[in-house]
Design a protein around this motif. Structure first.
Motif, mmCIF file in Angstrom:
data_model
loop_
_atom_site.group_PDB
_atom_site.id
_atom_site.type_symbol
_atom_site.label_atom_id
_atom_site.label_comp_id
_atom_site.label_asym_id
_atom_site.label_seq_id
_atom_site.Cartn_x
_atom_site.Cartn_y
_atom_site.Cartn_z
ATOM 1 N N CYS A 30 0.823 -1.210 0.000
ATOM 2 C CA CYS A 30 0.000 0.000 0.000
ATOM 3 C C CYS A 30 0.860 1.264 0.000
ATOM 4 O O CYS A 30 0.522 2.249 -0.652
ATOM 5 N N LYS A 31 1.989 1.231 0.694
ATOM 6 C CA LYS A 31 2.894 2.383 0.693
ATOM 7 C C LYS A 31 3.483 2.594 -0.698
ATOM 8 O O LYS A 31 3.583 3.725 -1.180
ATOM 9 N N SER A 32 3.826 1.502 -1.368
ATOM 10 C CA SER A 32 4.349 1.602 -2.735
ATOM 11 C C SER A 32 3.310 2.208 -3.670
ATOM 12 O O SER A 32 3.628 3.074 -4.493
ATOM 13 N N LYS A 33 2.058 1.766 -3.548
ATOM 14 C CA LYS A 33 0.979 2.328 -4.373
ATOM 15 C C LYS A 33 0.835 3.825 -4.114
ATOM 16 O O LYS A 33 0.688 4.622 -5.043
ATOM 17 N N GLN A 34 0.857 4.201 -2.835
ATOM 18 C CA GLN A 34 0.717 5.606 -2.466
ATOM 19 C C GLN A 34 1.831 6.454 -3.075
ATOM 20 O O GLN A 34 1.586 7.521 -3.630
ATOM 21 N N GLU A 35 3.057 5.948 -3.014
ATOM 22 C CA GLU A 35 4.191 6.688 -3.575
ATOM 23 C C GLU A 35 4.100 6.810 -5.080
ATOM 24 O O GLU A 35 4.439 7.851 -5.643
#
Length: 77
Positions: A67-72
């Motif tokens: 989810c952090k990768s998607k957000q970035e």
């Protein structure tokens, strides 16, 4: 004139560091609240478990790696 510019730059950097430290302390306080309510280690986006290695690397993590990768990626585009 160069000394004045250097002083201003040093003051700006000191302010930036202080702001970053204040924000990280707030994030840690929020993490402690999540420990108290039992939600620490749970991704706020997908409700999945945040891996222990991620939590060890960044104690205030709110999102799992995916989810952090998607957000970035969204922030960059």
């Amino acid at each position: 004139m160069a000394d004045i510019g250097s002083d201003a730059m040093e003051q700006e950097q000191a302010f930036l560091h202080a702001s970053q430290e204040t924000e990280y302390l707030k994030q840690l306080e929020d993490a402690l609240k999540r420990v108290d309510d039992g939600s620490y280690g749970q991704c706020e986006e997908c409700s999945g478990t945040i891996p222990l290695k991620r939590l060890q690397a960044y104690l205030a993590a709110r999102l799992c790696v995916e989810c952090k990768s998607k957000q970035e990626r969204l922030q960059r585009s």
